[in-house]
Design a protein around this motif. Structure first.
Motif, PDB file in Angstrom:
ATOM      1  N   VAL A   1       0.850  -1.183   0.000  1.00  0.00           N
ATOM      2  CA  VAL A   1       0.000   0.000   0.000  1.00  0.00           C
ATOM      3  C   VAL A   1       0.891   1.240   0.000  1.00  0.00           C
ATOM      4  O   VAL A   1       1.983   1.249   0.580  1.00  0.00           O
ATOM      5  N   LEU A   2       0.433   2.289  -0.692  1.00  0.00           N
ATOM      6  CA  LEU A   2       1.199   3.524  -0.774  1.00  0.00           C
ATOM      7  C   LEU A   2       1.105   4.283   0.543  1.00  0.00           C
ATOM      8  O   LEU A   2       0.023   4.432   1.113  1.00  0.00           O
ATOM      9  N   VAL A   3       2.248   4.769   0.992  1.00  0.00           N
ATOM     10  CA  VAL A   3       2.347   5.498   2.254  1.00  0.00           C
ATOM     11  C   VAL A   3       2.902   6.886   1.960  1.00  0.00           C
ATOM     12  O   VAL A   3       3.913   7.031   1.265  1.00  0.00           O
ATOM     13  N   ALA A   4       2.227   7.912   2.460  1.00  0.00           N
ATOM     14  CA  ALA A   4       2.672   9.290   2.240  1.00  0.00           C
ATOM     15  C   ALA A   4       2.039  10.171   3.299  1.00  0.00           C
ATOM     16  O   ALA A   4       1.160   9.738   4.059  1.00  0.00           O
ATOM     17  N   GLY A   5       2.447  11.414   3.336  1.00  0.00           N
ATOM     18  CA  GLY A   5       1.869  12.366   4.268  1.00  0.00           C
ATOM     19  C   GLY A   5       0.533  12.878   3.774  1.00  0.00           C
ATOM     20  O   GLY A   5      -0.082  12.319   2.858  1.00  0.00           O
ATOM     21  N   THR A   6       0.087  13.977   4.335  1.00  0.00           N
ATOM     22  CA  THR A   6      -1.216  14.538   3.978  1.00  0.00           C
ATOM     23  C   THR A   6      -1.144  15.447   2.751  1.00  0.00           C
ATOM     24  O   THR A   6      -2.174  15.807   2.190  1.00  0.00           O
ATOM     25  N   ALA A   7       0.047  15.848   2.328  1.00  0.00           N
ATOM     26  CA  ALA A   7       0.180  16.720   1.165  1.00  0.00           C
ATOM     27  C   ALA A   7      -0.277  15.997  -0.098  1.00  0.00           C
ATOM     28  O   ALA A   7      -0.234  14.767  -0.187  1.00  0.00           O
ATOM     29  N   THR A   8      -0.720  16.766  -1.092  1.00  0.00           N
ATOM     30  CA  THR A   8      -1.172  16.167  -2.345  1.00  0.00           C
ATOM     31  C   THR A   8      -0.010  15.785  -3.252  1.00  0.00           C
ATOM     32  O   THR A   8      -0.205  15.038  -4.204  1.00  0.00           O
ATOM     33  N   SER A   9       1.181  16.301  -2.981  1.00  0.00           N
ATOM     34  CA  SER A   9       2.325  16.004  -3.838  1.00  0.00           C
ATOM     35  C   SER A   9       3.561  15.756  -3.000  1.00  0.00           C
ATOM     36  O   SER A   9       3.711  16.300  -1.905  1.00  0.00           O
TER      37      SER A   9
ATOM     38  N   LEU B   1       4.345  11.508  -6.017  1.00  0.00           N
ATOM     39  CA  LEU B   1       2.927  11.648  -6.304  1.00  0.00           C
ATOM     40  C   LEU B   1       2.613  13.125  -6.513  1.00  0.00           C
ATOM     41  O   LEU B   1       3.156  13.992  -5.814  1.00  0.00           O
ATOM     42  N   GLU B   2       1.764  13.434  -7.473  1.00  0.00           N
ATOM     43  CA  GLU B   2       1.284  14.800  -7.649  1.00  0.00           C
ATOM     44  C   GLU B   2      -0.084  14.788  -8.314  1.00  0.00           C
ATOM     45  O   GLU B   2      -0.565  13.745  -8.764  1.00  0.00           O
ATOM     46  N   LEU B   3      -0.719  15.950  -8.367  1.00  0.00           N
ATOM     47  CA  LEU B   3      -2.025  16.086  -8.991  1.00  0.00           C
ATOM     48  C   LEU B   3      -1.875  16.441 -10.463  1.00  0.00           C
ATOM     49  O   LEU B   3      -1.162  17.379 -10.817  1.00  0.00           O
TER      50      LEU B   3
END
Length: 384
Positions: free
Chosen positions: A215-223, A283-285
């Motif tokens: 599963v992808l793990v990241a913070g709350t930012a969108t990028s 990751l980005e939008l």
């Protein structure tokens, strides 16, 4: 296809790690696609199928739910959903899921080199609410069950080999899948309001019977940069999205499409198109309807596919019932609009192998019922 490569390079070159998430968030606000003139021009008047298309494009009906596909004995399934095309000698095959529960499954239509229908048949039966899925590099169709603890079924577009349930790919509310042949992994979306983005790496590429689900793990930012962590229990006895601390949440995962080191996926709850750069693991939008200037042309973001030119084609569930195009230079514009079917959604966009025909369905057609589905073909001068 590398979108916003200059912006990405600037962020990385300025040491994003030292600046934390602030620069990434600022970049995201500037980067997503904006409305503009599309590469195909304005939509024309509605044709005989009540579809508005750019100049030079035409549509035809391929199949209707509950009716036999022309020249065949196969009755087209209800609620046609995710789809894909496969080369078949000099012709091709279009595969389509059936998003009903129970019975679900998937069917296929075969075409000659001239586009004439030469056959139609069932390739999967007895499953539940088969929504989207994905094509594998070894030419099978992954049909995904959009139910709690749903499965992925690997099916044969030619209808010769029996479908196989792929338990190792996890049990959750599956939506779409996209294969990454470089990293030899398959990305998966989850259609819940607090869903996750997954990847499944088989032990042996081409054999989905065993492997690792992450599963992808990241913070709350969108990028920004992301990591992956193994899901301890893919069987979903405890929901897979709740097994790994820090798993990033996505509001209603939908379509998923891979090309050139990038996986695009959509989330319907916030009308976004996400871009995962697999080479850089960032990751980005790519699109966010709340960040466009003026009226957003794309809402109800759902299924997604791409063309040889690098254009993304994103289908709407609701909105104006359009398929919109997002170009490599980040312009978003309507490509087609279906009229008189406001209680439906557009599903299953997929290009024929030569890139000259686009297939898609209106899942509930003019009736607003799953028995009213209509599958279309659009032909015209698509960009190469």
């Amino acid at each position: 296809m590398e979108r916003r490569s200059f912006l990405r390079g600037a962020v990385i070159g300025t040491s994003a790690a030292a600046l934390g998430g602030t620069l990434w968030r600022g970049a995201a606000l500037a980067a997503p696609a904006q409305p503009g003139a599309g590469p195909y021009g304005a939509l024309g008047a509605a044709d005989a199928n009540n579809i508005r298309l750019p100049a030079g494009f035409t549509s035809r009906v391929i199949a209707r739910s509950g009716q036999k596909v022309a020249g065949t004995a196969y009755t087209w399934h209800n609620a046609p959903d995710g789809g894909a095309c496969y080369a078949d000698g000099t012709g091709w095959i279009y595969v389509s899921n059936s998003e009903i529960d129970p019975s679900g499954g998937a069917g296929a239509v075969r075409f000659s080199s001239a586009g004439a229908i030469t056959g139609a048949y069932r390739i999967l039966s007895g499953t539940h609410q088969n929504c989207a899925g994905g094509k594998t590099p070894w030419n099978t169709w992954l049909s995904c069950e959009e139910v709690d603890r749903g499965y992925v079924y690997e099916t044969d577009p030619w209808g010769v080999n029996a479908a196989v349930r792929r338990d190792a790919m996890g049990r959750f509310k599956h939506e779409a899948a996209a294969a990454d042949p470089v990293r030899r992994t398959i990305y998966l979306t989850e259609d819940t309001t607090d869903g996750c983005f997954y990847r499944f790496t088989p032990t042996t590429w081409g054999d989905l019977s065993a492997g690792r689900l992450e599963v992808l793990v990241a913070g709350t930012a969108t990028s920004g940069p992301v990591t992956w962590r193994t899901v301890p229990d893919p069987s979903g006895a405890t929901a897979t999205r709740n097994q790994v601390s820090g798993a990033k949440r996505f509001n209603g995962g939908e379509g998923c499409y891979y090309a050139n080191d990038t996986c695009w996926f959509t989330t319907k709850g916030d009308n976004r198109v996400w871009q995962y750069n697999a080479a850089a693991s960032t990751l980005e939008l790519a699109y966010d309807d709340s960040l466009v200037s003026g009226t957003a042309p794309l809402t109800g973001v759902d299924n997604v596919t791409g063309s040889a030119s690098g254009d993304l084609f994103v289908a709407e569930d609701g909105g104006n019932l359009e398929i919109c195009v997002i170009t490599p230079d980040d312009v978003v514009a309507p490509f087609l609009r279906v009229g008189g079917q406001s209680a439906s959604e557009i599903t299953g966009p997929a290009f024929s192998p030569d890139g000259r025909r686009l297939y898609f369905s209106s899942q509930r057609g003019t009736s607003g019922s799953s028995s009213g589905g209509i599958t279309y073909e659009v032909t015209g001068p698509f960009r190469a």
